[in-house]
Write an enzyme that holds these catalytic residues in place. Structure first.
Site, PDB file in Angstrom:
ATOM      1  N   ASP A 157      -0.413 127.110 118.280  1.00 51.66           N
ATOM      2  CA  ASP A 157       0.844 127.783 118.580  1.00 51.66           C
ATOM      3  C   ASP A 157       0.720 128.648 119.834  1.00 51.66           C
ATOM      4  O   ASP A 157      -0.250 129.395 119.997  1.00 51.66           O
ATOM      5  CB  ASP A 157       1.236 128.659 117.380  1.00 51.66           C
ATOM      6  CG  ASP A 157       2.500 129.455 117.621  1.00 51.66           C
ATOM      7  OD1 ASP A 157       3.566 128.834 117.731  1.00 51.66           O
ATOM      8  OD2 ASP A 157       2.410 130.703 117.712  1.00 51.66           O
ATOM      9  N   GLU A 209       1.271 124.186 121.982  1.00 50.99           N
ATOM     10  CA  GLU A 209       2.577 124.647 122.422  1.00 50.99           C
ATOM     11  C   GLU A 209       2.319 125.525 123.632  1.00 50.99           C
ATOM     12  O   GLU A 209       1.641 126.540 123.538  1.00 50.99           O
ATOM     13  CB  GLU A 209       3.284 125.447 121.329  1.00 50.99           C
ATOM     14  CG  GLU A 209       4.658 125.944 121.778  1.00 50.99           C
ATOM     15  CD  GLU A 209       5.228 127.021 120.862  1.00 50.99           C
ATOM     16  OE1 GLU A 209       6.463 127.147 120.818  1.00 50.99           O
ATOM     17  OE2 GLU A 209       4.448 127.738 120.208  1.00 50.99           O
TER      18      GLU A 209
END
Length: 632
Positions: free
Chosen positions: A274, A305
């Site tokens: 993340d 990400e």
């Protein structure tokens, strides 16, 4: 029996953090540089309790061996002044993140499938929030829906973060127990059973992990050592971790070890990291590359990400390269094209057919141009040479739904025809498609932001959510309260919707699109040089070049009406002695459209011995797939 601590040996220096169960007891290990004395209080299942002193090492680690230790023991680490805290590397928190940790033996689970990992191929990925995926919201309950996902045609499921969090409900990005599967979803063996069942059905399993911050409630790392955190850096969520400062090696080991843990003890196939743009690390080797090398060494893969549109992480040494990245430009262009929204970062996108075609050509739109939403700074790097499997595209995900005030899905914001057209283009593009749970049947349920924080923090979350939308949301007072259980309950999928005709029809579209994708859109077909993209009138065109002229043409008109002269443009002209045959039409009544089948107008093209399908007419938004067949 009191402590049975052994001398530190070179073998014991390599034991992982936390409680490691072995045949001769339990090894305890924790890095606590702020302390000179530490003990472990062990609570036996039969009710007995023992306080065992731990051995301190000069580098800040504490070790101990409990000869009577066994699975099911619960324990706390206790400081000299009597404060008891859970283990920062706990394998399970049976009573929540503020309770005792539990000793877990990963060898007790009997696997049904062989230890062989799924490879990253660019097949469709299905994002799941375990708590909202089923009415029960557990790892075991999710198993009952895996046949649906296998039949849908996805290659892997991606679990939103499961590291334990405070309370009974959370998106997972407020996790604080990095190694402990959330007790709200079940026990560690229940997660193993979910992975096992997925592998039985040929589905890979990706786990979303958060290494850029810990949540605001239950984070015990500051109790053990200030050096877990960088002295000056901050993230949007609080203090940044110390990944490159003095004594940063134990901190890096905690996170690299976590990545290894999910692969080795749960047989996870790959990780999604993340918000790596929020991981600041000036080390010669960035933490992300170190994690990727560790994961690749064990046959896994890494997705990130990263909002920066960086191609360089794909071009490092093979061991440390990432395999794919969430490339959100496609979503943003599509959202602007279909809804006209220009709020926030959407102001940096136009959504025109040419902009969408450019995004499809490159993988993302911004490749070094000034980015208006970033103050005009250059954003991105050229990436047209990278394999399309490196880019994960979507038309909705947990962020893009849940960060809206009312949690509306795309299918609730656009016409059914536009949603079908966008869905087909997503699935039939050469890039990795990501589906958010329920998307495949246009689920009616929202996906709202929900939490279960106690006391003042919970009240702050409620007020903060309302303030977030106060400036641009006319009904800010009506924004669902994240703290109310009903907000979580209404976000759960309603599986009986699949029995309704409209939802079942959308499911057929997704099944057929993914069937087509899986049948012919392999690595060779998707490779650069085997396809091209552009625009024709108001439509986006993808041309796949097959062997012996067996081409495929994807034409997507997101707005309609329009009429395309296929034979007049080299991008859409059929190969010699071949004609286009309609293979799939998102606006077919088979998929819930009210109109008739696509009108393809045959015409005799001057100079040809035989008429070819020269014009394609769109009255509604639609995406069609045409196949070049031998002209008769």
């Amino acid at each position: 029996m009191s402590s049975a601590t052994r001398p530190i040996s070179s073998e014991r220096e390599r034991i992982p953090p936390g409680a490691t169960v072995s045949a001769d007891g339990v090894e305890y290990c924790v890095w606590a540089p702020d302390h000179r004395q530490l003990s472990v209080r062990v609570e036996r299942p039969e009710g007995a309790s023992e306080l065992l002193p731990l051995e301190h090492r000069d580098d800040g680690y504490f070790f101990g061996h409990d000869e009577r230790g066994r699975p099911g023991d619960r324990y706390w680490f206790v400081t000299a002044d009597g404060q008891a805290k859970p283990d920062p590397a706990s394998r399970f928190q049976p009573a929540g993140v503020h309770g005792p940790s539990e000793c877990i033996d990963p060898q007790r689970y009997v696997w049904r499938t062989p230890p062989q990992r799924a490879r990253w191929t660019g097949g469709a990925v299905y994002e799941v929030h375990v708590g909202a995926f089923t009415p029960e919201g557990t790892f075991r309950a999710a198993i009952s829906r895996l046949d649906h996902l296998r039949d849908l045609g996805v290659a892997a499921i991606e679990l939103m973060p499961v590291a334990d969090f405070p309370g009974r409900r959370n998106w997972g990005y407020d996790g604080v127990a990095l190694y402990a599967p959330a007790h709200a979803y079940g026990r560690p063996d229940d997660l193993r059973a979910l992975v096992d069942a997925a592998h039985e059905r040929g589905l890979g399993v990706i786990l979303d992990v958060v290494y850029n911050h810990l949540g605001p409630d239950g984070n015990c790392l500051p109790h053990y050592g200030a050096e877990y955190f960088h002295p000056t850096r901050l993230t949007p969520w609080g203090k940044a971790f110390n990944f490159d400062g003095a004594r940063s090696r134990p901190v890096r080991d905690l996170f690299v070890g976590n990545a290894i843990y999910w692969l080795e003890e749960f047989r996870i196939d790959g990780l999604r990291l993340d918000a790596v743009h929020a991981i600041e690390d000036q080390s010669p080797r960035h933490l992300t590359a170190e994690i990727a090398a560790a994961v690749h060494a064990r046959g896994g893969f890494v997705i990130t990400e990263d909002e920066r549109n960086l191609a360089s992480p794909f071009r490092g040494s093979e061991a440390g390269r990432i395999d794919a990245v969430w490339a959100d430009d496609f979503h943003h262009q599509m959202r602007v094209a279909l809804t006209g929204t220009r709020e926030g970062y959407f102001a940096s996108y136009t959504g025109t057919p040419s902009a969408l075609a450019q995004t499809l050509r490159e993988g993302w739109f911004y490749t070094g141009q000034p980015y208006p939403s970033g103050g005009g700074r250059a954003r991105g790097e050229e990436a047209a040479d990278l394999p399309p499997a490196c880019f994960v595209h979507c038309i909705e995900n947990h962020d893009q739904i849940g960060n809206r005030a009312l949690g509306e899905r795309l299918e609730q914001l656009v016409s059914p025809a536009a949603f079908r057209a966008a869905s087909a283009l997503l699935c039939l593009s050469p890039y990795t498609p990501l589906l958010f749970m329920g998307q495949e049947w246009a689920a009616s349920t929202p996906f709202l932001f929900f939490t279960d924080h106690a006391g003042a923090l919970g009240r702050d979350v409620t007020e903060g959510r309302r303030r977030e939308f106060a400036d641009h949301w006319t009904a800010a007072d009506n924004v669902p309260d994240p703290q109310v259980e009903e907000t979580f309950r209404v976000s759960k999928l309603r599986w009986p919707e699949l029995e309704q005709r409209a939802h079942a029809a959308i499911l057929k579209l997704y099944q057929e699109c993914l069937r087509q994708r899986n049948a012919w859109l392999d690595r060779e077909t998707a490779a650069r040089g085997h396809w091209e993209t552009g625009t024709l009138e108001r439509a986006i065109v993808l041309r796949y070049h097959g062997k012996d002229g067996h081409d495929r043409l994807v034409v997507s008109a997101l707005h309609g009406p329009t009429r395309l002269a296929l034979a007049d443009d080299p991008l859409t002209r059929p190969p010699p002695h071949r004609a286009w045959k309609l293979e799939l039409d998102s606006d077919s009544s088979r998929y819930g459209a009210s109109g008739s089948a696509r009108q393809i107008v045959p015409e005799d093209v001057g100079g040809n011995d035989h008429p070819v399908l020269a014009h394609l007419k769109f009255d509604e938004p639609a995406t069609v797939l045409l196949v070049a067949e031998q002209d008769k």
